[in-house]
Design a protein around this motif. Sequence first.
Motif, PDB file in Angstrom:
ATOM      1  N   ALA A 165       0.827  -1.203   0.000  1.00  0.00           N
ATOM      2  CA  ALA A 165       0.000   0.000   0.000  1.00  0.00           C
ATOM      3  C   ALA A 165       0.862   1.255   0.000  1.00  0.00           C
ATOM      4  CB  ALA A 165      -0.924  -0.005   1.216  1.00  0.00           C
ATOM      5  N   ARG A 166       2.102   1.148   0.526  1.00  0.00           N
ATOM      6  CA  ARG A 166       2.993   2.303   0.584  1.00  0.00           C
ATOM      7  C   ARG A 166       3.951   2.351  -0.595  1.00  0.00           C
ATOM      8  NH1 ARG A 166       3.833   0.152   5.778  1.00  0.00           N
ATOM      9  NH2 ARG A 166       6.012  -0.218   5.233  1.00  0.00           N
ATOM     10  N   GLU A 167       4.562   1.220  -0.915  1.00  0.00           N
ATOM     11  CA  GLU A 167       5.591   1.192  -1.955  1.00  0.00           C
ATOM     12  C   GLU A 167       5.421  -0.066  -2.805  1.00  0.00           C
ATOM     13  OE1 GLU A 167       9.617   2.808  -0.531  1.00  0.00           O
ATOM     14  OE2 GLU A 167       8.773   1.920   1.281  1.00  0.00           O
ATOM     15  N   GLY A 168       4.448  -0.045  -3.692  1.00  0.00           N
ATOM     16  CA  GLY A 168       4.101  -1.233  -4.462  1.00  0.00           C
ATOM     17  C   GLY A 168       5.238  -1.797  -5.289  1.00  0.00           C
ATOM     18  N   LEU A 169       5.836  -0.965  -6.144  1.00  0.00           N
ATOM     19  CA  LEU A 169       6.887  -1.445  -7.040  1.00  0.00           C
ATOM     20  C   LEU A 169       8.077  -1.993  -6.260  1.00  0.00           C
ATOM     21  CD1 LEU A 169       8.258  -1.818  -9.764  1.00  0.00           C
ATOM     22  CD2 LEU A 169       8.872   0.612  -9.726  1.00  0.00           C
ATOM     23  N   LYS A 170       8.499  -1.293  -5.239  1.00  0.00           N
ATOM     24  CA  LYS A 170       9.655  -1.709  -4.443  1.00  0.00           C
ATOM     25  C   LYS A 170       9.404  -3.056  -3.777  1.00  0.00           C
ATOM     26  CE  LYS A 170      12.486  -0.317  -0.477  1.00  0.00           C
ATOM     27  NZ  LYS A 170      12.704   0.736   0.550  1.00  0.00           N
ATOM     28  N   ILE A 171       8.206  -3.241  -3.233  1.00  0.00           N
ATOM     29  CA  ILE A 171       7.904  -4.487  -2.521  1.00  0.00           C
ATOM     30  C   ILE A 171       7.832  -5.662  -3.479  1.00  0.00           C
ATOM     31  CG2 ILE A 171       6.253  -5.654  -1.029  1.00  0.00           C
ATOM     32  CD1 ILE A 171       7.897  -3.338   0.208  1.00  0.00           C
ATOM     33  N   VAL A 172       7.212  -5.458  -4.633  1.00  0.00           N
ATOM     34  CA  VAL A 172       7.157  -6.541  -5.618  1.00  0.00           C
ATOM     35  C   VAL A 172       8.571  -6.941  -6.023  1.00  0.00           C
ATOM     36  CG1 VAL A 172       6.405  -7.217  -7.920  1.00  0.00           C
ATOM     37  CG2 VAL A 172       4.902  -5.842  -6.491  1.00  0.00           C
TER      38      VAL A 172
ATOM     39  N   LEU B 174      -1.090  -3.005 -11.866  1.00  0.00           N
ATOM     40  CA  LEU B 174      -0.549  -3.960 -12.834  1.00  0.00           C
ATOM     41  C   LEU B 174       0.786  -3.467 -13.380  1.00  0.00           C
ATOM     42  CD1 LEU B 174      -0.801  -6.496 -14.592  1.00  0.00           C
ATOM     43  CD2 LEU B 174      -2.173  -5.161 -16.200  1.00  0.00           C
ATOM     44  N   ARG B 175       0.908  -2.181 -13.580  1.00  0.00           N
ATOM     45  CA  ARG B 175       2.161  -1.608 -14.089  1.00  0.00           C
ATOM     46  C   ARG B 175       3.316  -1.867 -13.121  1.00  0.00           C
ATOM     47  NH1 ARG B 175       4.794   2.847 -12.687  1.00  0.00           N
ATOM     48  NH2 ARG B 175       6.259   3.821 -14.158  1.00  0.00           N
ATOM     49  N   ASP B 176       3.109  -1.536 -11.845  1.00  0.00           N
ATOM     50  CA  ASP B 176       4.175  -1.750 -10.854  1.00  0.00           C
ATOM     51  C   ASP B 176       4.477  -3.230 -10.683  1.00  0.00           C
ATOM     52  OD1 ASP B 176       4.450   0.935 -10.447  1.00  0.00           O
ATOM     53  OD2 ASP B 176       3.335   0.993  -8.563  1.00  0.00           O
ATOM     54  N   TYR B 177       3.439  -4.044 -10.751  1.00  0.00           N
ATOM     55  CA  TYR B 177       3.653  -5.486 -10.624  1.00  0.00           C
ATOM     56  C   TYR B 177       4.503  -6.017 -11.776  1.00  0.00           C
ATOM     57  CZ  TYR B 177       2.680 -10.478 -10.348  1.00  0.00           C
ATOM     58  OH  TYR B 177       2.814 -11.840 -10.280  1.00  0.00           O
ATOM     59  N   GLY B 178       4.180  -5.587 -12.985  1.00  0.00           N
ATOM     60  CA  GLY B 178       4.947  -6.038 -14.143  1.00  0.00           C
ATOM     61  C   GLY B 178       6.401  -5.614 -14.068  1.00  0.00           C
ATOM     62  N   LEU B 179       6.636  -4.351 -13.673  1.00  0.00           N
ATOM     63  CA  LEU B 179       8.012  -3.866 -13.550  1.00  0.00           C
ATOM     64  C   LEU B 179       8.746  -4.593 -12.425  1.00  0.00           C
ATOM     65  CD1 LEU B 179       7.503  -0.010 -14.007  1.00  0.00           C
ATOM     66  CD2 LEU B 179       8.555  -1.611 -15.627  1.00  0.00           C
ATOM     67  N   GLY B 180       8.029  -4.889 -11.342  1.00  0.00           N
ATOM     68  CA  GLY B 180       8.645  -5.582 -10.211  1.00  0.00           C
ATOM     69  C   GLY B 180       9.099  -6.991 -10.549  1.00  0.00           C
ATOM     70  N   CYS B 181       8.519  -7.565 -11.605  1.00  0.00           N
ATOM     71  CA  CYS B 181       8.914  -8.908 -12.016  1.00  0.00           C
ATOM     72  C   CYS B 181      10.359  -8.961 -12.510  1.00  0.00           C
ATOM     73  CB  CYS B 181       7.970  -9.425 -13.108  1.00  0.00           C
ATOM     74  SG  CYS B 181       6.337  -9.919 -12.487  1.00  0.00           S
TER      75      CYS B 181
ATOM     76  N   THR C 253      19.747 -11.822  -3.007  1.00  0.00           N
ATOM     77  CA  THR C 253      18.601 -12.306  -2.236  1.00  0.00           C
ATOM     78  C   THR C 253      18.735 -11.959  -0.754  1.00  0.00           C
ATOM     79  OG1 THR C 253      19.637 -14.493  -2.018  1.00  0.00           O
ATOM     80  CG2 THR C 253      18.083 -14.187  -3.822  1.00  0.00           C
ATOM     81  N   GLN C 254      19.954 -11.976  -0.234  1.00  0.00           N
ATOM     82  CA  GLN C 254      20.168 -11.611   1.167  1.00  0.00           C
ATOM     83  C   GLN C 254      19.867 -10.136   1.400  1.00  0.00           C
ATOM     84  OE1 GLN C 254      24.214 -12.894   1.909  1.00  0.00           O
ATOM     85  NE2 GLN C 254      23.555 -14.886   2.687  1.00  0.00           N
ATOM     86  N   VAL C 255      20.303  -9.289   0.473  1.00  0.00           N
ATOM     87  CA  VAL C 255      20.012  -7.857   0.583  1.00  0.00           C
ATOM     88  C   VAL C 255      18.508  -7.620   0.551  1.00  0.00           C
ATOM     89  CG1 VAL C 255      20.220  -5.631  -0.597  1.00  0.00           C
ATOM     90  CG2 VAL C 255      22.214  -7.127  -0.410  1.00  0.00           C
ATOM     91  N   ALA C 256      17.821  -8.317  -0.367  1.00  0.00           N
ATOM     92  CA  ALA C 256      16.371  -8.163  -0.480  1.00  0.00           C
ATOM     93  C   ALA C 256      15.679  -8.633   0.793  1.00  0.00           C
ATOM     94  CB  ALA C 256      15.860  -8.946  -1.681  1.00  0.00           C
ATOM     95  N   GLN C 257      16.130  -9.750   1.360  1.00  0.00           N
ATOM     96  CA  GLN C 257      15.494 -10.284   2.566  1.00  0.00           C
ATOM     97  C   GLN C 257      15.678  -9.339   3.742  1.00  0.00           C
ATOM     98  OE1 GLN C 257      13.543 -13.069   2.567  1.00  0.00           O
ATOM     99  NE2 GLN C 257      12.979 -12.220   4.538  1.00  0.00           N
ATOM    100  N   LYS C 258      16.857  -8.731   3.871  1.00  0.00           N
ATOM    101  CA  LYS C 258      17.083  -7.781   4.957  1.00  0.00           C
ATOM    102  C   LYS C 258      16.161  -6.571   4.818  1.00  0.00           C
ATOM    103  CE  LYS C 258      21.907  -8.962   5.914  1.00  0.00           C
ATOM    104  NZ  LYS C 258      23.330  -8.496   5.882  1.00  0.00           N
ATOM    105  N   ALA C 259      15.992  -6.112   3.580  1.00  0.00           N
ATOM    106  CA  ALA C 259      15.106  -4.972   3.345  1.00  0.00           C
ATOM    107  C   ALA C 259      13.672  -5.323   3.702  1.00  0.00           C
ATOM    108  CB  ALA C 259      15.196  -4.534   1.884  1.00  0.00           C
ATOM    109  N   LEU C 260      13.230  -6.533   3.346  1.00  0.00           N
ATOM    110  CA  LEU C 260      11.871  -6.964   3.664  1.00  0.00           C
ATOM    111  C   LEU C 260      11.674  -7.134   5.168  1.00  0.00           C
ATOM    112  CD1 LEU C 260      11.244  -9.557   0.820  1.00  0.00           C
ATOM    113  CD2 LEU C 260      10.002  -7.421   1.176  1.00  0.00           C
ATOM    114  N   ASP C 261      12.700  -7.649   5.851  1.00  0.00           N
ATOM    115  CA  ASP C 261      12.615  -7.806   7.300  1.00  0.00           C
ATOM    116  C   ASP C 261      12.447  -6.448   7.974  1.00  0.00           C
ATOM    117  OD1 ASP C 261      12.861 -10.511   7.059  1.00  0.00           O
ATOM    118  OD2 ASP C 261      15.019 -10.555   7.470  1.00  0.00           O
ATOM    119  N   GLY C 262      13.165  -5.456   7.469  1.00  0.00           N
ATOM    120  CA  GLY C 262      13.050  -4.109   8.015  1.00  0.00           C
ATOM    121  C   GLY C 262      11.676  -3.524   7.802  1.00  0.00           C
ATOM    122  N   ILE C 263      11.108  -3.770   6.637  1.00  0.00           N
ATOM    123  CA  ILE C 263       9.756  -3.278   6.342  1.00  0.00           C
ATOM    124  C   ILE C 263       8.737  -3.956   7.239  1.00  0.00           C
ATOM    125  CG2 ILE C 263       7.938  -3.266   4.593  1.00  0.00           C
ATOM    126  CD1 ILE C 263      10.172  -2.931   2.505  1.00  0.00           C
TER     127      ILE C 263
END
Length: 213
Positions: free
Chosen positions: A98-105, A130-137, A192-202
């Motif tokens: 809800a806050r940062e769609g593209l980043k989270i995807v 749909l746009r942010d989801y597609g780019l997040g892929c 993947t480790q960098v992404a997981q740390k960012a998700l844990d922080g969120i």
Amino acid sequence: MSASLAIALEKIQNLGVWAPIAFICIYIFAALCLIPGSLLTLGAGVLFGVVFGSIYAFVGATLGAIAAFLVGRYLARGWVAQQIEGHAKFNAVDQAVAREGLKIVLLTRLSPAFPFVLLNYVFGITQVSLRDYGLGCLGMLPPTIMYVYIGSLLGDLATLATKTTGRSRSPAELIFYSVGLVATVVVTIYVTQVAQKALDGISEGGTDVSAKR
């Protein structure tokens, strides 16, 4: 199911110029049926090599992800909501989207902690566009390249084992393949480790909310 996919890959090998299209169609079907695409991605390396295999696997995975996203959003919202009910991890994703769609995807596509096939449907009932989801892929690209590379290496080893090439690989070629494989794996693990740390922080920074229905 893995055996069926292996048989499908063998048949694709004999389709000539139609092989890439058939491969992509099967990948889309697998994503819609919640079938993990790891075997198909490995197969892309065997069938098409690293460059074209990565392209075809990424296109198939992306189109499959978008197809599942649309099904989750417009046709199966109730079923998807039931599958993730009570899962704090998915609830945290919903809130963050809800806050940062593209980043989270993008981050969840890089993180192995979230199941790829179910996540396609889950995003369909969140607020992400749909746009942010597609780019997040695009976050699927590093692991896709890694699996395709491994598949291409396994394909070459299988060829060597059956001696169909008429020659053996030189030590320099084997070293090149090995170094490339190690480098690909290391980079993918790091990302993947960098992404997981960012998700844990969120996740730690917000409160859980129920998935949108």
